[in-house]
Design an enzyme around this catalytic site. Structure first.
Site, PDB file in Angstrom:
ATOM      1  N   ASP A  94       0.847  -1.174   0.000  1.00 33.30           N
ATOM      2  CA  ASP A  94       0.000   0.000   0.000  1.00 33.30           C
ATOM      3  C   ASP A  94       0.894   1.240   0.000  1.00 33.30           C
ATOM      4  O   ASP A  94       2.081   1.168   0.333  1.00 33.30           O
ATOM      5  CB  ASP A  94      -0.906  -0.021   1.240  1.00 33.30           C
ATOM      6  CG  ASP A  94      -1.947   1.073   1.219  1.00 33.30           C
ATOM      7  OD1 ASP A  94      -2.485   1.361   0.131  1.00 33.30           O
ATOM      8  OD2 ASP A  94      -2.222   1.654   2.281  1.00 33.30           O
ATOM      9  N   ASP A 124      -0.250   4.997   1.027  1.00 30.56           N
ATOM     10  CA  ASP A 124      -0.476   5.873   2.175  1.00 30.56           C
ATOM     11  C   ASP A 124      -0.435   5.075   3.471  1.00 30.56           C
ATOM     12  O   ASP A 124      -1.118   4.063   3.618  1.00 30.56           O
ATOM     13  CB  ASP A 124      -1.828   6.578   2.054  1.00 30.56           C
ATOM     14  CG  ASP A 124      -1.862   7.560   0.890  1.00 30.56           C
ATOM     15  OD1 ASP A 124      -0.986   8.447   0.863  1.00 30.56           O
ATOM     16  OD2 ASP A 124      -2.732   7.432   0.020  1.00 30.56           O
TER      17      ASP A 124
END
Length: 259
Positions: A13, A15
């Protein structure tokens, strides 16, 4: 329990794992650099459908993270891949930004408000009441309802913002139709991403900061999962879920030596 195979490919991922509020998380640059030096297949994922992969490449580069365009996978790209598989050359009424409209144009979709095959909802900075009304009427008239991701809120410097999942709930309430979500935690996003880099779930790992999206998606896609504690999920949150990540680490810096 069977021992897992060595990790040959990495999905992470963005963020909360690589960056936080526009600032790289310590160790993120070393992690990306090690992946590129070893030549191992990898993808940086985001449920945010606003930006194109080229946009995100430029934003990450400004932060000192050199992630090639082809190594970025968004919910908009996953949505487009899904629609291209389901109904090649179809039509869609789209509420979203360039990340989503570009992805649909690239698969040959025609964007229209005249009897479209699909209504596709993504993230946008300004949700228009007129556009939502149009979407509701088109769904009531038979268009299939697709949403890029189920996130109910998104981060901003001023605090949480309503995201695609919240707006989808509004449309569902008005139409009685639930959308199909293409983004995390739907393992579809992970599996289509793995296909893009020619990887297999048995030898792949997913790194995320959220139990309810990243870890769940990786788990359901059959991957080894790593939870970092630099984002949303805290150590006390983990036991609230009926599933667990394979490994919990403080940050991405702890995984550089695993590559």
């Amino acid at each position: 329990m069977a021992e897992r195979k060595p990790i040959e490919s990495w999905l992470t991922d963005m963020d909360g794992v690589l960056i936080h509020e526009g600032v790289p998380i310590p160790g993120a640059d070393a992690f990306i650099r090690k992946l590129r030096e070893t030549g191992k297949p990898f993808l940086v994922l985001t449920n945010n459908s606003i930006y194109t992969a080229r946009d995100l490449h430029a934003r990450l580069a400004r932060m000192g993270l050199d992630v090639p365009v082809e190594n970025i996978w968004t919910s908009a790209l996953a949505t487009a891949r899904f629609l291209d598989d389901q109904r090649p050359g179809g039509t869609a009424y789209v509420i979203g930004e360039a990340g989503l409209t570009t992805a649909l144009h690239d698969i040959g979709y025609v964007l229209t408000d005249h009897a479209p095959d699909y209504v596709v909802l993504g993230e946008t900075r300004t949700y228009s009441f007129e556009a939502l009304t149009k979407a509701i009427r088109l769904i009531n008239d038979g268009a299939r309802f697709i949403c890029t991701n189920p996130d109910e809120t998104g981060p901003s410097t001023e605090g949480p913002l309503p995201a695609a999942g919240s707006v989808a709930a509004l449309i569902t309430k008005a139409t009685g139709k639930d959308p199909y979500f293409a983004g995390k935690p739907n393992p579809l996003m992970m599996r289509t991403g793995l296909n893009v880099i020619g990887a297999h779930s048995e030898t792949s790992a997913m790194i995320g900061d959220r139990m309810d999206t990243d870890v769940l998606a990786g788990l359901e896609a059959g991957m080894e999962t790593f939870l970092v504690l630099t984002g949303v999920t805290t150590p006390t949150d983990i036991d609230r879920y009926p599933f667990r990540p394979s490994t919990v680490v403080d940050s991405i810096a702890d995984l550089v030596e695993r590559i």
